[in-house]
Design a protein around this motif. Structure first.
Motif, PDB file in Angstrom:
ATOM      1  N   LEU A   1       0.683  -1.369  -0.169  1.00  0.00           N
ATOM      2  CA  LEU A   1      -0.416   0.053  -0.113  1.00  0.00           C
ATOM      3  C   LEU A   1       0.834   1.585  -0.248  1.00  0.00           C
ATOM      4  CD1 LEU A   1      -3.017  -1.392   2.514  1.00  0.00           C
ATOM      5  CD2 LEU A   1      -2.925  -0.555   0.277  1.00  0.00           C
ATOM      6  N   ASP A   2       1.740   0.866   0.587  1.00  0.00           N
ATOM      7  CA  ASP A   2       2.806   2.097   0.309  1.00  0.00           C
ATOM      8  C   ASP A   2       4.893   1.995   0.134  1.00  0.00           C
ATOM      9  OD1 ASP A   2       3.797   5.096   0.739  1.00  0.00           O
ATOM     10  OD2 ASP A   2       2.912   4.747   3.142  1.00  0.00           O
ATOM     11  N   ASN A   3       4.952   2.713  -0.196  1.00  0.00           N
ATOM     12  CA  ASN A   3       6.866   2.563  -0.600  1.00  0.00           C
ATOM     13  C   ASN A   3       7.939   3.359   0.899  1.00  0.00           C
ATOM     14  OD1 ASN A   3       5.970   1.515  -3.127  1.00  0.00           O
ATOM     15  ND2 ASN A   3       6.421   3.141  -4.267  1.00  0.00           N
ATOM     16  N   PRO A   4       8.431   1.570   0.596  1.00  0.00           N
ATOM     17  CA  PRO A   4       9.331   2.518   1.481  1.00  0.00           C
ATOM     18  C   PRO A   4      10.503   3.717   0.996  1.00  0.00           C
ATOM     19  CG  PRO A   4      10.536   0.226   0.079  1.00  0.00           C
ATOM     20  CD  PRO A   4       8.736   0.513  -0.019  1.00  0.00           C
ATOM     21  N   SER A   5      10.777   4.831   2.244  1.00  0.00           N
ATOM     22  CA  SER A   5      11.823   6.093   1.694  1.00  0.00           C
ATOM     23  C   SER A   5      12.822   5.089   1.911  1.00  0.00           C
ATOM     24  CB  SER A   5      12.007   6.327   2.937  1.00  0.00           C
ATOM     25  OG  SER A   5      10.780   6.502   3.275  1.00  0.00           O
ATOM     26  N   GLU A   6      13.772   4.293   2.829  1.00  0.00           N
ATOM     27  CA  GLU A   6      14.618   3.781   1.584  1.00  0.00           C
ATOM     28  C   GLU A   6      14.943   2.529   2.058  1.00  0.00           C
ATOM     29  OE1 GLU A   6      18.386   5.000   3.839  1.00  0.00           O
ATOM     30  OE2 GLU A   6      17.529   7.220   3.650  1.00  0.00           O
ATOM     31  N   GLY A   7      15.850   1.554   1.150  1.00  0.00           N
ATOM     32  CA  GLY A   7      16.254  -0.073   1.444  1.00  0.00           C
ATOM     33  C   GLY A   7      15.156  -0.849   0.329  1.00  0.00           C
ATOM     34  N   GLU A   8      15.168  -1.951   0.579  1.00  0.00           N
ATOM     35  CA  GLU A   8      14.794  -2.650  -0.585  1.00  0.00           C
ATOM     36  C   GLU A   8      13.838  -3.541  -0.118  1.00  0.00           C
ATOM     37  OE1 GLU A   8      18.532  -3.820  -3.444  1.00  0.00           O
ATOM     38  OE2 GLU A   8      18.714  -4.208  -1.518  1.00  0.00           O
ATOM     39  N   PHE A   9      12.661  -4.133  -0.652  1.00  0.00           N
ATOM     40  CA  PHE A   9      11.748  -4.301  -0.881  1.00  0.00           C
ATOM     41  C   PHE A   9      11.400  -6.041  -1.700  1.00  0.00           C
ATOM     42  CE2 PHE A   9       7.207  -4.289   0.372  1.00  0.00           C
ATOM     43  CZ  PHE A   9       6.807  -6.474   0.351  1.00  0.00           C
ATOM     44  N   PHE A  10      11.628  -7.213  -1.657  1.00  0.00           N
ATOM     45  CA  PHE A  10      11.665  -8.152  -2.577  1.00  0.00           C
ATOM     46  C   PHE A  10      10.336  -8.749  -1.824  1.00  0.00           C
ATOM     47  CE2 PHE A  10      16.323  -7.420  -2.628  1.00  0.00           C
ATOM     48  CZ  PHE A  10      16.064  -7.205  -3.692  1.00  0.00           C
ATOM     49  N   PHE A  11       9.215  -9.243  -3.443  1.00  0.00           N
ATOM     50  CA  PHE A  11       7.490  -9.913  -3.399  1.00  0.00           C
ATOM     51  C   PHE A  11       8.355 -10.767  -4.223  1.00  0.00           C
ATOM     52  CE2 PHE A  11       3.921 -10.851  -3.830  1.00  0.00           C
ATOM     53  CZ  PHE A  11       3.226 -10.707  -2.822  1.00  0.00           C
TER      54      PHE A  11
ATOM     55  N   GLY B   1      10.734 -12.343  -5.079  1.00  0.00           N
ATOM     56  CA  GLY B   1      12.002 -12.717  -5.345  1.00  0.00           C
ATOM     57  C   GLY B   1      12.406 -10.983  -6.246  1.00  0.00           C
ATOM     58  N   GLU B   2      11.448 -10.296  -6.531  1.00  0.00           N
ATOM     59  CA  GLU B   2      11.243  -9.106  -7.105  1.00  0.00           C
ATOM     60  C   GLU B   2      11.347  -7.950  -6.334  1.00  0.00           C
ATOM     61  OE1 GLU B   2       8.814  -7.685 -11.244  1.00  0.00           O
ATOM     62  OE2 GLU B   2       8.385 -10.005 -10.541  1.00  0.00           O
ATOM     63  N   GLU B   3      12.268  -7.186  -6.763  1.00  0.00           N
ATOM     64  CA  GLU B   3      12.069  -5.741  -6.319  1.00  0.00           C
ATOM     65  C   GLU B   3      10.745  -5.071  -6.184  1.00  0.00           C
ATOM     66  OE1 GLU B   3      14.387  -3.922  -3.492  1.00  0.00           O
ATOM     67  OE2 GLU B   3      13.176  -1.971  -4.174  1.00  0.00           O
ATOM     68  N   VAL B   4       9.774  -4.352  -5.408  1.00  0.00           N
ATOM     69  CA  VAL B   4       9.444  -3.778  -5.449  1.00  0.00           C
ATOM     70  C   VAL B   4       9.459  -2.706  -4.453  1.00  0.00           C
ATOM     71  CG1 VAL B   4       7.608  -6.076  -6.325  1.00  0.00           C
ATOM     72  CG2 VAL B   4       7.255  -4.958  -3.525  1.00  0.00           C
ATOM     73  N   GLY B   5      10.219  -2.484  -3.881  1.00  0.00           N
ATOM     74  CA  GLY B   5      10.024  -0.992  -3.414  1.00  0.00           C
ATOM     75  C   GLY B   5       9.936   0.022  -4.442  1.00  0.00           C
ATOM     76  N   GLY B   6      10.484   0.274  -5.659  1.00  0.00           N
ATOM     77  CA  GLY B   6       9.953   1.470  -6.206  1.00  0.00           C
ATOM     78  C   GLY B   6       9.670   1.704  -7.210  1.00  0.00           C
ATOM     79  N   TYR B   7       7.709   0.708  -7.270  1.00  0.00           N
ATOM     80  CA  TYR B   7       6.628   0.435  -8.303  1.00  0.00           C
ATOM     81  C   TYR B   7       5.935   1.594  -8.167  1.00  0.00           C
ATOM     82  CZ  TYR B   7       7.021  -4.741 -10.119  1.00  0.00           C
ATOM     83  OH  TYR B   7       7.671  -5.627 -10.416  1.00  0.00           O
ATOM     84  N   SER B   8       5.408   1.489  -8.987  1.00  0.00           N
ATOM     85  CA  SER B   8       3.861   2.507  -8.934  1.00  0.00           C
ATOM     86  C   SER B   8       2.865   2.467  -8.544  1.00  0.00           C
ATOM     87  CB  SER B   8       3.863   2.852 -10.459  1.00  0.00           C
ATOM     88  OG  SER B   8       3.078   2.393 -11.196  1.00  0.00           O
ATOM     89  N   GLU B   9       2.327   2.949  -8.077  1.00  0.00           N
ATOM     90  CA  GLU B   9       0.566   2.642  -6.913  1.00  0.00           C
ATOM     91  C   GLU B   9       0.394   1.874  -8.480  1.00  0.00           C
ATOM     92  OE1 GLU B   9      -1.581   5.919  -6.219  1.00  0.00           O
ATOM     93  OE2 GLU B   9      -3.275   4.458  -6.104  1.00  0.00           O
ATOM     94  N   LYS B  10      -0.226   1.611  -9.854  1.00  0.00           N
ATOM     95  CA  LYS B  10      -0.416   0.762 -10.534  1.00  0.00           C
ATOM     96  C   LYS B  10       0.012  -0.645 -11.051  1.00  0.00           C
ATOM     97  CE  LYS B  10      -1.989   1.194 -15.427  1.00  0.00           C
ATOM     98  NZ  LYS B  10      -2.126   1.485 -16.657  1.00  0.00           N
ATOM     99  N   GLN B  11       1.386  -0.852 -10.573  1.00  0.00           N
ATOM    100  CA  GLN B  11       1.817  -2.023 -10.754  1.00  0.00           C
ATOM    101  C   GLN B  11       1.832  -2.851  -9.230  1.00  0.00           C
ATOM    102  OE1 GLN B  11       5.793   0.157 -11.435  1.00  0.00           O
ATOM    103  NE2 GLN B  11       6.357  -1.327 -13.119  1.00  0.00           N
ATOM    104  N   ARG B  12       1.623  -1.468  -8.273  1.00  0.00           N
ATOM    105  CA  ARG B  12       1.846  -2.142  -6.821  1.00  0.00           C
ATOM    106  C   ARG B  12       0.250  -2.952  -6.557  1.00  0.00           C
ATOM    107  NH1 ARG B  12       1.351   1.846  -2.675  1.00  0.00           N
ATOM    108  NH2 ARG B  12       2.491   3.698  -4.452  1.00  0.00           N
ATOM    109  N   THR B  13      -0.777  -2.043  -7.194  1.00  0.00           N
ATOM    110  CA  THR B  13      -2.342  -1.960  -7.207  1.00  0.00           C
ATOM    111  C   THR B  13      -2.601  -3.533  -7.878  1.00  0.00           C
ATOM    112  OG1 THR B  13      -3.170  -0.157  -7.370  1.00  0.00           O
ATOM    113  CG2 THR B  13      -4.672  -1.570  -8.393  1.00  0.00           C
ATOM    114  N   ASN B  14      -1.386  -3.405  -9.710  1.00  0.00           N
ATOM    115  CA  ASN B  14      -1.967  -5.103 -10.042  1.00  0.00           C
ATOM    116  C   ASN B  14      -0.754  -6.067  -8.741  1.00  0.00           C
ATOM    117  OD1 ASN B  14      -2.794  -3.891 -12.215  1.00  0.00           O
ATOM    118  ND2 ASN B  14      -1.054  -3.114 -13.125  1.00  0.00           N
TER     119      ASN B  14
END
Lengths: 785, 229
Positions: free
Chosen positions: B54-64, B66-79
Motif C-alpha cells: 500500500l506504500d513504498n519504503p523511503s529507503e532500503g529494498e523490498f523483494f516480493f 524475488g522481485e524488487e518492488v520498493g520503487g513500484y508505481s501505484e498502478k504496478q503495486r495495485t496489480n
C-alpha cells in the motif's frame, strides 16, 4: 461492474437524502431552465426557416437604414440583373374590410405579386401555386380567414368585396387560393403581432406607387441563384435608386432573410437577446454542476473509507474514476427526466408569454440533446470529484483513526466555485434590476403626448365616407373630447419622403422625413404642444392645400431658426408653407431618437380615427359601447374595431418585456440553485467541524461568537464575489443600454443593493445549519468524535 | 516470499520528520504464519502497509517473490496486490452500501473474473464461512463476528498467496475472536502465508514466529518453540 456502480449510486442516494435532493433538484431545475431558454433561442433562430429558398432570399435595404424602398425597384432588379433569379415586393396594407353577404370583416393584408410564391414557401391548401395572383382580380386568403368568413363552405371561386385605401373604391375579388395560416416564426410580422391574412395582386395598387422612385413604402425581396456571392450583387445594385432619383445618396444592400428578424433595423435587438440568454442558460447549467462538484468533494470524508477499501482490494484509479463518473451521469439522467417533465409543464406558460408555439420535437435533434446533455453535464460535474476522490490514499485506513482528508487545494477550489456561483448570481441580479429600471424609465418617459384614454378606431370605406356625420354624432357623447384622423398609426414611421428642398437649405444637405397625412386638430386630440405657429386648422383654407407642420427635430436639422412662413418644395411635387412647429414627440419606440417628421392635411379621411376620451364617472366599457352604437347606427355593416394607444405602445416594448421576464426568471433560478448548494455545503462543513465547535465551546466560546466565526468564511466569499461581479455587471449593463436612445444612468445604488441582497440571502441560507451547530451540546459531540 | 533489507520509512511534514521504520530486515517464507507485536506507535501498521504494497519504503529494498518492488508505481503495486494479497482489518472495513454478497464479490470484479465464475467462488467461500444465509444483508445488519467473517471471506475469495491481518480480533469478543483465529489457522494449514499484527499474546500463539517491534526496530524474533509466555 456497471450495474453494481449504479446500484451503489442508488443506495447512496437513498441514504443521503439531503445530498440527493440538492443535487437532483438543482440539476433538474437548471436543466429545465436551460432547456426552456434554449428552446426559445431555437425558436427565435428558426424564424423563416420554413422557406425552401431561405439561404438565397435577401431583403433589399437602404444600407442599415430602412427596409422600405420604391415600388418599381424589384421589377427593375429582376429585369436588369441576370444575377437576380427572382424578385418580388410586399406592401403591407393595414386593416382592410372584406365583405361577404353584407357582413364586413376586418383583416390585415398585403399587396404582392405572383413571384412572391416563387420565392417564399407559404404552404398552400387549395389553389394552383403557379397562377394564384396572375389575374388582377384574384385574392389568396388564409385558412383562418376562410373559416371566419365562409365557415365550412369552400371559398375557392367565391367573390369577396374588398375595401382598402389604395384600391380607390370597393373591388370584387375572386378567391383563387387558401394558404395555411402564416407560421408564428416569420419576420412577416407587421406591427407587433399582426400578420397578413390575405394577399392581393400588387398591380392593383395605384400606378404612382408602382412607378414612383421617390416614395419608399414597399419592401422588396430578391432570390439569388445558389452560389452567388451577395457582395458582388451588392456592388452592382448599390446605386440603382440613385440612378433613378439622384437625390438619394444611400446605397442599396441585400440583407439575408435570416437577419430580417434577428437584426431588426427598426430596433429591438433580438440578436443580443439570443446571445444573452444562451450564455445565461450555460451559466445556469454551470451553477448546477458546481453544486454537484462542491457537495461531492466536501463529502469525500464519507466516501474515503469506501474508496480506500476498494483500492486495497485492487481497484485501480481508473476503476474508481469510472465509478464516480457513472454515478454523476446517473444523477444527471435522473435530473434530466425531471427536467423534461418540468419543461413540459412550463412550456405552455412560456408560449403564452412570448406568443410563440414552441414545442419539444422528440424526433429531431432535441432528442439528441436530451440524450447527450445529461451525459455531458454528468461528466463535467463528476470529473473533478472523481479525480479528487480516486486519488485518496488508502493508507491511514489501516490505523483505524481515519478521518477523511481535508486538502487545502480542495477547499480553495471549492471556495473559488462558490465565488463564481455568487458572482454570477450578483451579475444577474444587477443586470435584471437595470432592465427593470430601464423598462420603468420607458413607462415614465414623457412621450410628448397624452397616451392615456386615447382611442384609435380603424376605418374603412363606409365609415370613412361617413366620417363627418359619425364625428358629429360621437362628439355628442359625454366623455368624448375631440376626434380627428390619420392615414397611418401615429406611433409608427410608415412613410418617409426624401429630396425635399427648403429655404436656406445648406448646400448638399439631404435628409429624409417621416410623413403623415392627417386631419385637422390632431395635435389637440393627442395633446401635443406647439412650439411655434399652429397646427392644420379648418379655419385657414390654405392649410388644406399647402400647409405643412414640422416637428422640432425637423426644424433643428433643417437649420431653420424661425421656420414658420418658410417654404418646403418638392413635397408631392408641390410647394408647402410651414405653418407650425410641434414640440418633439415620439413617433417610434424609445430605442430610436426622434427623427424629422412632417404632417400635411389629407382631405381624404384616413384609416385611423383618433378620439381623446375623458370617461369621468362613466366606465370605459360603457363609453366604448356608446361610441360603438353611434358608429353602427351610421354604418351598420362595419365591425367596430378599435384599440387603445397605450396598449399599442406597450407592444413596441415586447422585446424588453421578454428580456425582463427571462432575466428575472433566470436570476431567480440561479439564486435558488446557488442557495441549495450553500445549504448542502453548510450541512457538511459544519458537520465536519463539530469537534472544533465543541472544543471552542468547552473553552468558553459563546453561541453568538461561534455563529460569527462560522459565517466569517461565507461573508468573505460573498464579498469577493461582489468585487468580481460589479465591474462585469457594469460593463454588461452599459453595453446593453447602448441600444436605447433614452436610457437610465447606471447608479451605484443598484450595485450596492445587489451586494446587500447577496449578503442577506447567503447568511439566511446558512443560518439554520450554523445556529444549530453552534447550539450543539459539546459533551455529546466530543463523545461522538 | 518476502524479504526486506534495511527498510526505512520516514514521514515528513512541514516541521517534523518522523522515522516510523528503521533498518528493518525481515524474511517471510511462503506458507509461514507470522505475528507482529509491539506497543502503539512502534511502526507495526507502517510495516504492514509496506508489506501489503500500500506504500513504498523511503529507503532500503523490498523483494516480493524475488522481485524488487520498493520503487513500484501505484498502478504496478495495485496489480501485484490484487492477485496476491488479501487484507483483514480490526474494524472490518466492509462497504456499508454493498450487501454481504457484493462485498465479497468486489475483489473478483477488480480482477475481471467472469460473472459465472464469480458466482461460484463467492458462493463457495460463503458456505465455507457459514454466512450464506446472510448474503443479502448489509454490514450494519450483522454482528461484529459475522462482519469479520465476511471480511475474511472477502480476503480469501481470490485465493491470495498472502493474507495481511491488522488486529483481526481487536473489535471482537473472545468467542468470535477465537473463531476468526481458527479460520486463520485453517487457512495457514491450507498453505496461505499469513502476517498478522496483534496485541493479543494468545492470538500470537497461533503464529509460527513472533516479531517484536519497538520504535521502528525489530527487537526480537521468536520461533514458536522459543515462546516464553
Amino acid at each position: 461492474m456497471r450495474m453494481i456502480n449504479i446500484q451503489t449510486a442508488f443506495r447512496d442516494m437513498k441514504k443521503n437524502k439531503l445530498f440527493t435532493f440538492i443535487n437532483i433538484s438543482g440539476l433538474a431545475i437548471g436543466m429545465a431552465c436551460a432547456m426552456l431558454i434554449l428552446l426559445w433561442v431555437n425558436f427565435e433562430l428558426s424564424h423563416d426557416d420554413f422557406h425552401i429558398n431561405k439561404k438565397n432570399i435577401y431583403k433589399v435595404s437602404y444600407k442599415n437604414e430602412s427596409y422600405y424602398g420604391p415600388g418599381p425597384l424589384s421589377a427593375y432588379l429582376k429585369k436588369e440583373f441576370p444575377e437576380i433569379k427572382e424578385a418580388t415586393q410586399f406592401l403591407h396594407r393595414g386593416s382592410c374590410k372584406l365583405t361577404q353577404n353584407n357582413i364586413g370583416h376586418f383583416s390585415e393584408g398585403a399587396f404582392v405579386d405572383q413571384s412572391f410564391f416563387d420565392i417564399f414557401s407559404f404552404p398552400l391548401i387549395k389553389g394552383n401555386h403557379k397562377t394564384l395572383l396572375t389575374d388582377p382580380n384574384s385574392i389568396v386568403i388564409t385558412q383562418q380567414l376562410a373559416k371566419r368568413i365562409f365557415g365550412t363552405d369552400d371559398p375557392i371561386g367565391k367573390v369577396i368585396l374588398i375595401d382598402d385605401g389604395y384600391l380607390k373604391k370597393t373591388q370584387s375579388m375572386t378567391i383563387t387560393g387558401i394558404m395555411k395560416d402564416i407560421p408564428v416564426n416569420t419576420h412577416f410580422k407587421i406591427t407587433g403581432i399582426n400578420k397578413f391574412q390575405f394577399l392581393i395582386p400588387f398591380k392593383r395598387i395605384d400606378k404612382w406607387v408602382q412607378t414612383n422612385w421617390k416614395v419608399n413604402m414597399v419592401q422588396n425581396y430578391v432570390l439569388l441563384p445558389a452560389g452567388i456571392d451577395k457582395k458582388i450583387v451588392d456592388q452592382k445594385i448599390a446605386g440603382v435608386v440613385t440612378k433613378h432619383n439622384p437625390e438619394v445618396k444611400t446605397d442599396l444592400s441585400l440583407v439575408p432573410l435570416k437577419n430580417c428578424y434577428l437584426y431588426n433595423i427598426d430596433g429591438g435587438g433580438r440578436f443580443q437577446n439570443i446571445y444573452l440568454f444562451t450564455f445565461t442558460a450555460l451559466f445556469i447549467l454551470m451553477i448546477a454542476c458546481i453544486n454537484y462538484i462542491n457537495l461531492s468533494t466536501v463529502r469525500s470524508e464519507k466516501w474515503s473509507k469506501q474508496i480506500a477499501v476498494k483500492k486495497i482490494l485492487g481497484a485501480s484509479k481508473k476503476n474508481l474514476i469510472k465509478q464516480f463518473l457513472i454515478e454523476s451521469v446517473f444523477f444527471s439522467y435522473i435530473s434530466m427526466i425531471l427536467a423534461v417533465i418540468l419543461t413540459i409543464v412550463l412550456l405552455p406558460t412560456l408560449n403564452n408569454l412570448f406568443k410563440s408555439n414552441i414545442q419539444i420535437q422528440y424526433f429531431s435533434f432535441h432528442l439528441i440533446i436530451l440524450i447527450l446533455l445529461p451525459l455531458i453535464i454528468g461528466f463535467l460535474a463528476g470529473i473533478y470529484p472523481a479525480f479528487i476522490l480516486a486519488s485518496t490514499k488508502p493508507l491511514k485506513i489501516l490505523g483505524n483513526n481515519f478521518r477523511g482528508h481535508k486538502s487545502k487545494g480542495g477547499e480553495f477550489f471549492r471556495n473559488g466555485l462558490i465565488i463564481f456561483q455568487f458572482a454570477l448570481s450578483i451579475i444577474m441580479v444587477i443586470f435584471g434590476s437595470i432592465i427593470y429600471l430601464q423598462n420603468q424609465h420607458f413607462n415614465k418617459q414623457n412621450l410628448g403626448y397624452k397616451k392615456e384614454n386615447l382611442l384609435v378606431v380603424k376605418m374603412k370605406g363606409d365609415l370613412r365616407n361617413s366620417f363627418n356625420i359619425v364625428k358629429e354624432e360621437i362628439l355628442k357623447i359625454r366623455g368624448v373630447n375631440r376626434v380627428s384622423y390619420s392615414n397611418n398609426p401615429i406611433t409608427h414611421r410608415y412613410w418617409t419622403v426624401n429630396n425635399l428642398k427648403w429655404d436656406n437649405q445648406p448646400e448638399g444637405q439631404e435628409m429624409s422625413f417621416g410623413m403623415d397625412m392627417v386631419g385637422y386638430d390632431l395635435d389637440k386630440v393627442m395633446g401635443i404642444k406647439m412650439l411655434e405657429g399652429r397646427f392644420l386648422s379648418k379655419n385657414f383654407s390654405t392649410d388644406a392645400t399647402k400647409g405643412v407642420v414640422i416637428n422640432e427635430e425637423a426644424a433643428k436639422r433643417m437649420n431653420l431658426i424661425h421656420p414658420v412662413g418658410k417654404t418646403i418644395r418638392n413635397l408631392q411635387r408641390r410647394n408647402f408653407e410651414i405653418i407650425g412647429v410641434m414640440k418633439n414627440f415620439h413617433t417610434e419606440s424609445l430605442h430610436q431618437k426622434i427623427k424629422p417628421h412632417l404632417y400635411i392635411y389629407s382631405n381624404k379621411v384616413g384609416h385611423y380615427m383618433y378620439l381623446s376620451l375623458n370617461p369621468g364617472n362613466t366606465s370605459m366599457s360603457e363609453l366604448l359601447s356608446k361610441i360603438g352604437k353611434k358608429i353602427k347606427a351610421v354604418v351598420p355593416t362595419d365591425p367596430f374595431s378599435y384599440y387603445f394607444l397605450d396598449s399599442a405602445l406597450n407592444r413596441l416594448y415586447d422585446s424588453e418585456k421578454i428580456t425582463g421576464i427571462l432575466i428575472n426568471f433566470s436570476t431567480l433560478i440561479t439564486l435558488l440553485i446557488s442557495c441549495l448548494g450553500l445549504i448542502g455545503l453548510a450541512f457538511y462543513t459544519t458537520g465536519q467541524r463539530v469537534k472544533e465547535i465543541s472544543i471552542r465551546k468547552v473553552l468558553g466560546g459563546s453561541v453568538m461568537g461561534i455563529v460569527l466565526y462560522l459565517t466569517k468564511n461565507i461573508v468573505k466569499l460573498v464579498l469577493i464575489a461582489n468585487i468580481v461581479a460589479w465591474p462585469i455587471a457594469w460593463m454588461l449593463a452599459n453595453n446593453w443600454l447602448q441600444n436605447y436612445a433614452y436610457k437610465i444612468n447606471l447608479g451605484f445604488s443598484t450595485f450596492l443593493m445587489a451586494g446587500i441582497f447577496s449578503f442577506s440571502i447567503a447568511l439566511i441560507t446558512v443560518s439554520y445549519q450554523t445556529i444549530k451547530a453552534a447550539n450543539i451540546n459539546p459533551v455529546e459531540c466530543l463523545k461522538r468524535v | 516470499m518476502i524479504e526486506t533489507k534495511n527498510l526505512k520509512k520516514i514521514y515528513t511534514t512541514e516541521e517534523v520528520e518522523t522515522t516510523a521504520l528503521n533498518n528493518v530486515n525481515l524474511k517471510v517464507k511462503e506458507g509461514e504464519f507470522i505475528a507482529i507485536m509491539g506497543p502503539s506507535g512502534c511502526g507495526k501498521s507502517t510495516l504492514l502497509n509496506i508489506l501489503g504494497l500500500l506504500d513504498n519504503p523511503s529507503e532500503g529494498e523490498f523483494f516480493f517473490n524475488g522481485e524488487e518492488v520498493g520503487g513500484y508505481s501505484e498502478k504496478q503495486r495495485t496489480n501485484l496486490r490484487k492477485s496476491n494479497i488479501g487484507f483483514i482489518f480490526q474494524s472490518f472495513n466492509l462497504i456499508d452500501e454493498l450487501t454481504v454478497y457484493e462485498n465479497i464479490e468486489l475483489p473478483l470484479l477488480y480482477q475481471k473474473v467472469s460473472p459465472a465464475e464469480r458466482k461460484t467462488k463467492v458462493k463457495a467461500v460463503m458456505e465455507k464461512l457459514n454466512i450464506l444465509p446472510r448474503k443479502n444483508h448489509f454490514p450494519q445488519q450483522l454482528s461484529g463476528g459475522q462482519q469479520q467473517r465476511v471480511a475474511v471471506a472477502r480476503a480469501i475469495v481470490t485465493k491470495p498467496k498472502m493474507i495481511l491481518a491488522d488486529e483481526p480480533t481487536g473489535n471482537l469478543d473472545s468467542e468470535n475472536g477465537d473463531e476468526v483465529m481458527d479460520l486463520l489457522t485453517q487457512l495457514h494449514e491450507e498453505g496461505t502465508t499469513i502476517i498478522m499484527v496483534t496485541h493479543s499474546p494468545s492470538n500470537a500463539e497461533c503464529a509460527q514466529r513472533i516479531i517484536n517491534l519497538f520504535d521502528g526496530h525489530i527487537i526480537t524474533e521468536n520461533k514458536k518453540e522459543e515462546f516464553h509466555l
